[in-house]
Design a protein around this motif. Structure first.
Motif, PDB file in Angstrom:
ATOM      1  N   ASP A  34       0.843  -1.179   0.000  1.00  0.00           N
ATOM      2  CA  ASP A  34       0.000   0.000   0.000  1.00  0.00           C
ATOM      3  C   ASP A  34       0.888   1.242   0.000  1.00  0.00           C
ATOM      4  O   ASP A  34       1.711   1.428   0.902  1.00  0.00           O
ATOM      5  CB  ASP A  34      -0.906  -0.009   1.228  1.00  0.00           C
ATOM      6  N   ASN A  35       0.754   2.081  -1.018  1.00  0.00           N
ATOM      7  CA  ASN A  35       1.589   3.275  -1.147  1.00  0.00           C
ATOM      8  C   ASN A  35       0.907   4.538  -0.616  1.00  0.00           C
ATOM      9  O   ASN A  35       1.309   5.636  -0.938  1.00  0.00           O
ATOM     10  CB  ASN A  35       1.964   3.490  -2.616  1.00  0.00           C
ATOM     11  N   GLY A  36      -0.112   4.385   0.188  1.00  0.00           N
ATOM     12  CA  GLY A  36      -0.752   5.535   0.810  1.00  0.00           C
ATOM     13  C   GLY A  36      -1.785   6.173  -0.096  1.00  0.00           C
ATOM     14  O   GLY A  36      -2.151   5.650  -1.149  1.00  0.00           O
ATOM     15  N   ASN A  37      -2.244   7.334   0.327  1.00  0.00           N
ATOM     16  CA  ASN A  37      -3.285   8.015  -0.437  1.00  0.00           C
ATOM     17  C   ASN A  37      -2.704   8.748  -1.646  1.00  0.00           C
ATOM     18  O   ASN A  37      -1.489   8.852  -1.819  1.00  0.00           O
ATOM     19  CB  ASN A  37      -4.076   8.975   0.468  1.00  0.00           C
ATOM     20  N   GLY A  38      -3.580   9.256  -2.494  1.00  0.00           N
ATOM     21  CA  GLY A  38      -3.167   9.888  -3.746  1.00  0.00           C
ATOM     22  C   GLY A  38      -2.287  11.105  -3.561  1.00  0.00           C
ATOM     23  O   GLY A  38      -1.347  11.323  -4.321  1.00  0.00           O
ATOM     24  N   SER A  39      -2.564  11.917  -2.551  1.00  0.00           N
ATOM     25  CA  SER A  39      -1.749  13.123  -2.357  1.00  0.00           C
ATOM     26  C   SER A  39      -0.331  12.761  -1.929  1.00  0.00           C
ATOM     27  O   SER A  39       0.630  13.414  -2.334  1.00  0.00           O
ATOM     28  CB  SER A  39      -2.402  14.062  -1.350  1.00  0.00           C
ATOM     29  N   ARG A  40      -0.177  11.715  -1.129  1.00  0.00           N
ATOM     30  CA  ARG A  40       1.162  11.268  -0.725  1.00  0.00           C
ATOM     31  C   ARG A  40       1.937  10.744  -1.931  1.00  0.00           C
ATOM     32  O   ARG A  40       3.112  11.052  -2.107  1.00  0.00           O
ATOM     33  CB  ARG A  40       1.063  10.180   0.343  1.00  0.00           C
ATOM     34  N   ARG A  41       1.260   9.937  -2.763  1.00  0.00           N
ATOM     35  CA  ARG A  41       1.917   9.402  -3.957  1.00  0.00           C
ATOM     36  C   ARG A  41       2.328  10.529  -4.896  1.00  0.00           C
ATOM     37  O   ARG A  41       3.429  10.522  -5.453  1.00  0.00           O
ATOM     38  CB  ARG A  41       0.987   8.423  -4.666  1.00  0.00           C
ATOM     39  N   SER A  42       1.455  11.512  -5.075  1.00  0.00           N
ATOM     40  CA  SER A  42       1.760  12.654  -5.936  1.00  0.00           C
ATOM     41  C   SER A  42       2.955  13.440  -5.408  1.00  0.00           C
ATOM     42  O   SER A  42       3.833  13.864  -6.167  1.00  0.00           O
ATOM     43  CB  SER A  42       0.535  13.553  -6.042  1.00  0.00           C
ATOM     44  N   ARG A  71      -1.501   2.535  -6.644  1.00  0.00           N
ATOM     45  CA  ARG A  71      -1.860   2.201  -5.267  1.00  0.00           C
ATOM     46  C   ARG A  71      -1.011   1.060  -4.723  1.00  0.00           C
ATOM     47  O   ARG A  71      -0.683   1.034  -3.540  1.00  0.00           O
ATOM     48  CB  ARG A  71      -3.332   1.824  -5.197  1.00  0.00           C
ATOM     49  N   LYS A  72      -0.629   0.131  -5.582  1.00  0.00           N
ATOM     50  CA  LYS A  72       0.099  -1.052  -5.116  1.00  0.00           C
ATOM     51  C   LYS A  72       1.522  -1.195  -5.672  1.00  0.00           C
ATOM     52  O   LYS A  72       2.264  -2.038  -5.214  1.00  0.00           O
ATOM     53  CB  LYS A  72      -0.677  -2.329  -5.500  1.00  0.00           C
TER      54      LYS A  72
END
Length: 105
Positions: A34-42, A71-72
């Motif tokens: 799990d790579n966290g929420n969208g804002s964290r990935r961005s 996400r993964k």
């Protein structure tokens, strides 16, 4: 055999070192989790992006590093060009190792 000294500017040293550090950080990036929420990935994608062109002793270098996260999964794209020919990151590591310390005056 000519022995040209390699002198790098502070900007070149910082960008080359950042490229090498990013490569080390994402060496085993093809993991599942799990790579966290969208804002964290961005945020991570923007933070870990590097595109830089420079010339050292008449040789043009272009380095590029980007991270794309779903996400993964984590996907890394990186490349190094030396005078327009694709090569490996070892060229940058060699430049850093052979560079002369220009702070001594």
């Amino acid at each position: 055999m000519k022995n040209n000294q390699i002198v790098l500017t502070q900007e070149q040293k910082e960008n080359f070192q950042r490229f090498l550090d990013l490569g080390d950080r994402y060496r085993y990036s093809y993991f599942w989790g799990d790579n966290g929420n969208g804002s964290r990935r961005s945020y991570i994608e923007k933070r870990d992006y590097l595109s830089y062109k420079t010339t050292v002793n008449g040789v043009e270098y272009e380095i590029y590093f980007s991270v794309s996260m779903s996400r993964k999964n984590v996907y890394v794209t990186k490349y190094v060009y030396k005078n327009g020919v694709k090569t490996t990151a070892r060229v940058i590591r060699t430049l850093m190792d052979k560079a002369v310390d220009d702070t001594v005056s």
